[in-house]
Design a protein around this motif. Sequence first.
Motif, PDB file in Angstrom:
ATOM      1  N   GLY A 285       0.792  -1.228   0.000  1.00 40.61           N
ATOM      2  CA  GLY A 285       0.000   0.000   0.000  1.00 40.61           C
ATOM      3  C   GLY A 285       0.815   1.265   0.000  1.00 40.61           C
ATOM      4  O   GLY A 285       0.299   2.313   0.399  1.00 40.61           O
ATOM      5  N   GLY A 286       2.085   1.206  -0.429  1.00 43.02           N
ATOM      6  CA  GLY A 286       2.950   2.387  -0.357  1.00 43.02           C
ATOM      7  C   GLY A 286       2.500   3.576  -1.188  1.00 43.02           C
ATOM      8  O   GLY A 286       2.406   4.691  -0.673  1.00 43.02           O
ATOM      9  N   PRO A 287       2.168   3.408  -2.482  1.00 38.05           N
ATOM     10  CA  PRO A 287       1.765   4.569  -3.291  1.00 38.05           C
ATOM     11  C   PRO A 287       0.372   5.048  -2.877  1.00 38.05           C
ATOM     12  O   PRO A 287      -0.572   4.263  -2.833  1.00 38.05           O
ATOM     13  N   GLN A 288       0.252   6.316  -2.569  1.00 38.50           N
ATOM     14  CA  GLN A 288      -1.023   6.879  -2.136  1.00 38.50           C
ATOM     15  C   GLN A 288      -1.201   8.266  -2.727  1.00 38.50           C
ATOM     16  O   GLN A 288      -0.237   8.942  -3.085  1.00 38.50           O
ATOM     17  N   GLY A 289      -2.461   8.697  -2.834  1.00 41.39           N
ATOM     18  CA  GLY A 289      -2.762  10.058  -3.255  1.00 41.39           C
ATOM     19  C   GLY A 289      -3.953  10.592  -2.480  1.00 41.39           C
ATOM     20  O   GLY A 289      -4.806   9.819  -2.032  1.00 41.39           O
ATOM     21  N   LEU A 290      -4.023  11.884  -2.320  1.00 41.12           N
ATOM     22  CA  LEU A 290      -5.182  12.500  -1.674  1.00 41.12           C
ATOM     23  C   LEU A 290      -5.269  13.961  -2.061  1.00 41.12           C
ATOM     24  O   LEU A 290      -4.256  14.598  -2.387  1.00 41.12           O
ATOM     25  N   GLY A 291      -6.489  14.464  -2.034  1.00 42.00           N
ATOM     26  CA  GLY A 291      -6.717  15.861  -2.369  1.00 42.00           C
ATOM     27  C   GLY A 291      -8.199  16.123  -2.521  1.00 42.00           C
ATOM     28  O   GLY A 291      -9.043  15.329  -2.076  1.00 42.00           O
ATOM     29  N   THR A 292      -8.513  17.232  -3.164  1.00 40.37           N
ATOM     30  CA  THR A 292      -9.907  17.634  -3.372  1.00 40.37           C
ATOM     31  C   THR A 292     -10.113  17.926  -4.846  1.00 40.37           C
ATOM     32  O   THR A 292      -9.297  18.614  -5.471  1.00 40.37           O
ATOM     33  N   ILE A 293     -11.204  17.396  -5.404  1.00 42.75           N
ATOM     34  CA  ILE A 293     -11.542  17.647  -6.796  1.00 42.75           C
ATOM     35  C   ILE A 293     -12.996  18.084  -6.876  1.00 42.75           C
ATOM     36  O   ILE A 293     -13.760  17.939  -5.915  1.00 42.75           O
ATOM     37  N   ASP A 294     -13.380  18.601  -8.009  1.00 45.11           N
ATOM     38  CA  ASP A 294     -14.752  19.052  -8.218  1.00 45.11           C
ATOM     39  C   ASP A 294     -15.583  17.902  -8.779  1.00 45.11           C
ATOM     40  O   ASP A 294     -15.234  17.316  -9.807  1.00 45.11           O
ATOM     41  N   ILE A 295     -16.670  17.570  -8.078  1.00 47.54           N
ATOM     42  CA  ILE A 295     -17.611  16.554  -8.551  1.00 47.54           C
ATOM     43  C   ILE A 295     -18.994  17.183  -8.562  1.00 47.54           C
ATOM     44  O   ILE A 295     -19.510  17.594  -7.518  1.00 47.54           O
ATOM     45  N   SER A 296     -19.585  17.300  -9.749  1.00 49.06           N
ATOM     46  CA  SER A 296     -20.926  17.883  -9.905  1.00 49.06           C
ATOM     47  C   SER A 296     -21.017  19.266  -9.269  1.00 49.06           C
ATOM     48  O   SER A 296     -22.038  19.630  -8.673  1.00 49.06           O
ATOM     49  N   GLY A 297     -19.957  20.021  -9.356  1.00 44.20           N
ATOM     50  CA  GLY A 297     -19.961  21.384  -8.844  1.00 44.20           C
ATOM     51  C   GLY A 297     -19.626  21.515  -7.380  1.00 44.20           C
ATOM     52  O   GLY A 297     -19.678  22.623  -6.842  1.00 44.20           O
ATOM     53  N   PHE A 298     -19.261  20.410  -6.710  1.00 44.32           N
ATOM     54  CA  PHE A 298     -18.954  20.448  -5.280  1.00 44.32           C
ATOM     55  C   PHE A 298     -17.512  20.014  -5.044  1.00 44.32           C
ATOM     56  O   PHE A 298     -17.060  19.011  -5.617  1.00 44.32           O
TER      57      PHE A 298
END
Length: 402
Positions: A285-298
């Motif tokens: 499980g070493g490679p990981q990503g996280l953040g915030t994206i726009d989904i349906s305007g939210f």
Amino acid sequence: MTTVAEHQAAVRALAEAALRGAAEDVPLGAALGRILAADVTSAIDLPPFDNSQMDGYAVRAGDFNRLSPDAGTGPLRVTGHIAAGDPITAFAGGAAAIMTGAPLPPGADAVVPVEAVGGPGTFAAVGESIELHEPVAPGAFVRARGSDLAAGDTVLSAGTLLGPAQLGALAASGLTTVAVRRRPRVLIVSTGAELTAPGEPLAPGAIYDANAIALAAAVTQAGGTALATGVYSDEPEHLRVALDAAGPVELVVTSGGVSAGAHEVVRETLGPLGVRFGSVALQPGGPQGLGTIDISGFPTPVLCFPGNPVSALVSFELFLRPLLRGSRPTTHLPLAASVESPIGKHQVRRGRITTDHTVELVGGPSSHLLAAYARSDALVHLPEGVAHVAAGEPVEVWRIDE
């Protein structure tokens, strides 16, 4: 390289608020498996009145003991018969036949089991006498009012998983509905050109998609509502179409496409949108990503897990499940056999708890051994800085079958 604890903290900061949204009231009959949204206090004492723990005779201990202080014996006249559900009435003295759960009449302070007087279920009639052969202690075989909970006490705390006993306790307090956390909607996107939907013909070089159903099941079991889809392509536009079609959700979880190689569709698509990718000192499980994206305007938090099935499930257990359902039951057990671990990584092995209360490892450390995971009932933690654990040494174990 980020530590497991650092990545857990980052995931919590990113997604906890979104996953713990507004509460909703549901009937107790529909609340099994839900998470309590607020503390619940009891409006009544439990039990609400003194009652008999046994079928027997309600007596006043002091009266009986005075009859024969040396031998502790003496006859008592039967003055009544009290069944469960009868109204509470004053004690008429002597001995009152009383059934299990029946209210103890005020003035009586003990119950003598019927077996101590005669045969089980054999009660003397009102007006007859019974012979008691042993002293009686005040409070004997009496369930005291409020001995389980007093009115105003907390029945259950916020965050409690509602199972049969918890729902029974709420019903005993007189509740018909309960405030629970809304089930967060979690979009699962399994990615990779090598994937094929189960049931379809399997081309050479292809594998069946296990992550969509496994992660969706994990989210559902942890109290969420899973919406699963597969993007069996390494083209960024295909992933963007799947995300745009999702509708509002509280969280997106992707699997695959997060490593440092070529054709990493999740990294290529979401990196330019601000999602951060890196390595966690974790195996698997070493490679990981996280953040915030726009989904349906939210603005919507997104967690990006590796694509190997065991890596994806271990990532869920360490980073997402604690936010949805809370921590796994943890214990420390001795290893059945010695094991090696990379000293710079937190290794999570799959295991099985034995009848002699040790834990034996199932399968090897590789992240593709999904069948071995399926035969396991525990995760075994070998933290950073540990290169070897000898047989018999205790290790941290998470039960995954509860």
